[in-house]
Scaffold this motif. Sequence first.
Motif, PDB file in Angstrom:
ATOM      1  N   CYS A 153      10.822  25.619  -5.403  1.00  0.00           N
ATOM      2  CA  CYS A 153      11.052  24.188  -5.169  1.00  0.00           C
ATOM      3  C   CYS A 153      12.325  23.704  -5.849  1.00  0.00           C
ATOM      4  O   CYS A 153      13.109  22.954  -5.259  1.00  0.00           O
ATOM      5  CB  CYS A 153       9.846  23.381  -5.658  1.00  0.00           C
ATOM      6  SG  CYS A 153       8.372  23.605  -4.643  1.00  0.00           S
ATOM      7  N   ILE A 202      12.950  20.765  -3.413  1.00  0.00           N
ATOM      8  CA  ILE A 202      11.668  20.363  -2.841  1.00  0.00           C
ATOM      9  C   ILE A 202      10.789  19.792  -3.946  1.00  0.00           C
ATOM     10  O   ILE A 202      10.751  20.317  -5.063  1.00  0.00           O
ATOM     11  CB  ILE A 202      10.970  21.571  -2.184  1.00  0.00           C
ATOM     12  CG1 ILE A 202      11.809  22.089  -1.013  1.00  0.00           C
ATOM     13  CG2 ILE A 202       9.565  21.204  -1.712  1.00  0.00           C
ATOM     14  CD1 ILE A 202      11.319  23.413  -0.455  1.00  0.00           C
ATOM     15  N   ILE A 257       8.677  24.406   5.072  1.00  0.00           N
ATOM     16  CA  ILE A 257       8.417  22.964   5.181  1.00  0.00           C
ATOM     17  C   ILE A 257       7.824  22.625   6.539  1.00  0.00           C
ATOM     18  O   ILE A 257       6.910  21.794   6.645  1.00  0.00           O
ATOM     19  CB  ILE A 257       9.706  22.157   4.941  1.00  0.00           C
ATOM     20  CG1 ILE A 257      10.184  22.338   3.491  1.00  0.00           C
ATOM     21  CG2 ILE A 257       9.494  20.686   5.253  1.00  0.00           C
ATOM     22  CD1 ILE A 257       9.199  21.830   2.457  1.00  0.00           C
TER      23      ILE A 257
END
Length: 209
Positions: A135, A140, A169
């Motif tokens: 991430c 993210i 995603i």
Amino acid sequence: EIEDLTIRLQKMEEDLDICLDELNDYSRANFNSKIIFRHGCFRVVIIDEDSDYVLKFSFSRFSHCYENDTYDDCQTEEETYQIAIDNGVENDFAEVISIGSFEHKFTRTPILFLAKKMKVDTCNPNFDYDFEKFCNINGINAEDILDIVTHSFACAFSSYYRNDPASFIRLVNFIRDFDITDLHTENIGFVEDKPYIIDYGFASTDKIY
């Protein structure tokens, strides 16, 4: 009422365990352990060790049915796979194929049999991939993802898509949009390093209509 339902479900599960134990004993004695019977909360799985497919069918529809007792998680799984194809994420789901149905005297709608490719290794080193690092590298918000899927799911699929975060995603958004739930460790399998969702009967396919 909730306590009564819990007792009924526990008794049903105990009875089912006894039944499947007897079937497995029979299988070992007569089929050299080639046929195996397993069950989850709402479905029974029949596994032929020589086959790439398994059979799945619902056995407890009364305990989680929707309006008019028409909810069927096997049918929902089949519909979800077709929707996954329409959305380009079918490669993350174990394929399901309807091969027939039957009616039971206590059931008002057919129970579907499905075949599912399921030779998977649930022990995979990538399962412990550093999701938080993934991430951070890709900008993210980890909390947003974990509001939708479990941490084990996030680790498995972010590992596979470590060089393709957009596909990760897209899959997570698909899961959110169609309310696919129950994606715990036992419902994720691997073929080599590729993770697959192998049980996805809890979803809201009516959202497409």
